[in-house]
Enzyme design. Structure first.
Site, short mmCIF file in Angstrom:
data_model
loop_
_atom_site.label_atom_id
_atom_site.label_comp_id
_atom_site.label_asym_id
_atom_site.label_seq_id
_atom_site.Cartn_x
_atom_site.Cartn_y
_atom_site.Cartn_z
CB CYS A 1 72.54 57.53 103.84
SG CYS A 1 72.10 59.28 103.99
CG HIS B 1 83.01 47.98 91.04
ND1 HIS B 1 83.23 47.68 89.72
CD2 HIS B 1 84.14 48.61 91.45
CE1 HIS B 1 84.45 48.10 89.36
NE2 HIS B 1 85.01 48.67 90.40
CB VAL C 1 76.77 45.16 91.52
CG1 VAL C 1 77.93 46.15 91.55
CG2 VAL C 1 76.04 45.25 90.17
CD GLN D 1 86.12 44.88 87.46
OE1 GLN D 1 85.99 45.96 86.90
NE2 GLN D 1 86.67 43.86 86.87
CB CYS E 1 68.78 57.37 104.58
SG CYS E 1 69.79 56.97 106.01
CB CYS F 1 69.40 60.88 108.15
SG CYS F 1 69.70 60.78 106.37
P1 NAD Z 1 82.64 45.15 80.93
O1 NAD Z 1 81.21 45.12 80.52
O2 NAD Z 1 83.40 46.40 80.72
O3 NAD Z 1 83.45 43.99 80.18
C1 NAD Z 1 83.00 42.66 80.14
C2 NAD Z 1 84.14 41.77 79.68
O4 NAD Z 1 83.71 40.42 79.73
C3 NAD Z 1 84.62 42.03 78.24
O5 NAD Z 1 86.03 42.11 78.23
C4 NAD Z 1 84.14 40.79 77.49
O6 NAD Z 1 85.00 40.45 76.41
C5 NAD Z 1 84.17 39.75 78.56
N1 NAD Z 1 83.29 38.59 78.38
C6 NAD Z 1 82.09 38.55 77.74
N2 NAD Z 1 81.56 37.31 77.83
C7 NAD Z 1 82.45 36.56 78.55
C8 NAD Z 1 82.46 35.21 78.98
N3 NAD Z 1 81.44 34.37 78.71
N4 NAD Z 1 83.52 34.75 79.70
C9 NAD Z 1 84.57 35.59 79.99
N5 NAD Z 1 84.60 36.89 79.59
C10 NAD Z 1 83.55 37.36 78.89
O7 NAD Z 1 82.63 44.73 82.46
P2 NAD Z 1 83.68 44.94 83.64
O8 NAD Z 1 85.07 44.85 83.11
O9 NAD Z 1 83.25 44.03 84.73
O10 NAD Z 1 83.55 46.45 84.19
C11 NAD Z 1 82.65 47.42 84.08
C12 NAD Z 1 81.67 47.62 85.23
O11 NAD Z 1 80.55 46.87 84.96
C13 NAD Z 1 82.01 47.23 86.62
O12 NAD Z 1 81.94 48.37 87.42
C14 NAD Z 1 80.88 46.30 87.07
O13 NAD Z 1 80.49 46.61 88.39
C15 NAD Z 1 79.79 46.61 86.12
N6 NAD Z 1 78.84 45.56 85.72
C16 NAD Z 1 78.54 44.50 86.54
C17 NAD Z 1 77.65 43.53 86.10
C18 NAD Z 1 77.32 42.38 87.01
O14 NAD Z 1 77.34 42.54 88.24
N7 NAD Z 1 77.04 41.20 86.48
C19 NAD Z 1 77.09 43.61 84.84
C20 NAD Z 1 77.42 44.71 84.02
C21 NAD Z 1 78.30 45.68 84.48
#
Ligand code: NAD
Length: 280
Positions: A135, A127, A109, A107, A169, A172
């Site tokens: 675009c 994600h 990015v 998930q 974009c 376009c």
């Molecule tokens: P979330 O922020 O909802 O949850 C993060 C989870 O990670 C929590 O359950 C937390 O307890 C756990 N956590 C914290 N530290 C940890 C560690 N050291 N080891 C293991 N687990 C740990 O994030 P999510 O569930 O990925 O989903 C929400 C959205 O957040 C997604 O759409 C994602 O694309 C986006 N997101 C991505 C990033 C990234 O790319 N690094 C950062 C923030 C949010």
């Protein structure tokens, strides 16, 4: 479940079978990239504090594109400044050891899995990727790298008209948008590899879930399918959540209440032992 027991579950299953790893923001938290749930994930603009789940929406982009772009450009700079951690390196080791018997659904990015060496054909970024844009009118599904001029974007800067023109974009000339899936949007295959991710879930023999709160739809479907198929699920997360429930319901599965970097290297070592033993 302790690490030794988890390592033996993963090693036993991965010896001849397929491993699926599903990661969320938690695996990158140890590299200095805030999760959405942590306080650092919030965004203040004027006197208003935005929750990530209201800013990471198509609706917010339509209402205030410059604010949303500013938030993404700053987050992109944070991701670029970070380096893969022990958890990412362990996942990349698993990919190397298992080859075509490995899949990663992430998930995240931030691009850290790619930078740690997971091959693109074994990884589904469901994600999107913060380093790319596309675009906003969807004239094509093509993505483009965010230009270098946006590197090192400071937290409080809002892009001006010239900046937004540089993010238009190329096909376009319409407005560009970050190549991410927002909370009020739907998964698809061409942009987000959603069907490929479900296919990986339909054929895996063990599922390792790392650092996700279970707030999004496709990851929960992956977990539910693994339970229905009676595949063991290991949930690596310092806190309990929906994936902990699924892991406890899965035969042979369980929860590891630990940080990603603390336990994933042990799991990849166990896989190395199992794969090595099979070759002998
Ligand atoms: P979330 O922020 O909802 O949850 C993060 C989870 O990670 C929590 O359950 C937390 O307890 C756990 N956590 C914290 N530290 C940890 C560690 N050291 N080891 C293991 N687990 C740990 O994030 P999510 O569930 O990925 O989903 C929400 C959205 O957040 C997604 O759409 C994602 O694309 C986006 N997101 C991505 C990033 C990234 O790319 N690094 C950062 C923030 C949010």
């Amino acid at each position: 479940m302790d690490v030794t027991r988890a390592a033996s579950v993963v090693a036993e299953r991965a010896r001849n079978g397929r491993l699926l790893v599903l990661t969320g923001a938690g695996i990158s938290a140890e590299c200095g990239i805030p999760t959405f749930r942590g306080k650092e994930g919030y965004w203040t603009r004027g006197s208003k504090v935005y929750h990530p789940m209201e800013l990471a929406t198509h609706r917010a982009f339509v209402e205030q594109p410059a604010t949303v772009w500013g938030w993404y450009l700053y987050r992109r700079s944070v991701c670029r400044a970070a380096s893969p951690g022990a958890g990412h390196r362990a996942v990349a080791d698993m990919a190397r050891l298992l080859g075509e018997r490995f899949d990663l659904v992430t998930q995240n990015v931030d691009g850290l899995h790619a930078r740690s060496g997971v091959p693109p054909e074994r990884m589904y970024e469901i994600h999107g990727n913060i380093d790319a844009y596309r675009c906003a009118r969807a004239c094509t599904t093509r993505t483009y790298p965010v230009p270098e001029r946006f590197d090192d974007w400071p937290k409080d800067r809002i892009p001006d008209a010239e900046d937004l023109a540089a993010l238009a974009c190329p096909a376009c000339g319409g407005p560009g948008r970050p190549h991410v899936l927002w909370f009020d949007e739907c998964y698809d295959e061409p942009r987000f590899r959603a069907e490929s991710a479900m296919d990986a879930a339909a054929r895996c023999d063990v599922l390792v879930v790392v650092g996700t709160s279970g707030a999004t739809n496709l990851p929960m479907q992956i977990g539910a399918l693994a339970v229905a198929r009676k595949v063991p699920i290991l949930d690596v997360n310092p806190e309990d959540g929906p994936f902990g429930d699924l892991a406890r319901r899965s035969p042979g599965g369980g929860v590891l209440r630990a940080k990603a970097g603390e336990v994933l290297p042990g799991l990849s070592s166990a896989i190395a032992g199992a794969v090595g033993a099979r070759r002998e």
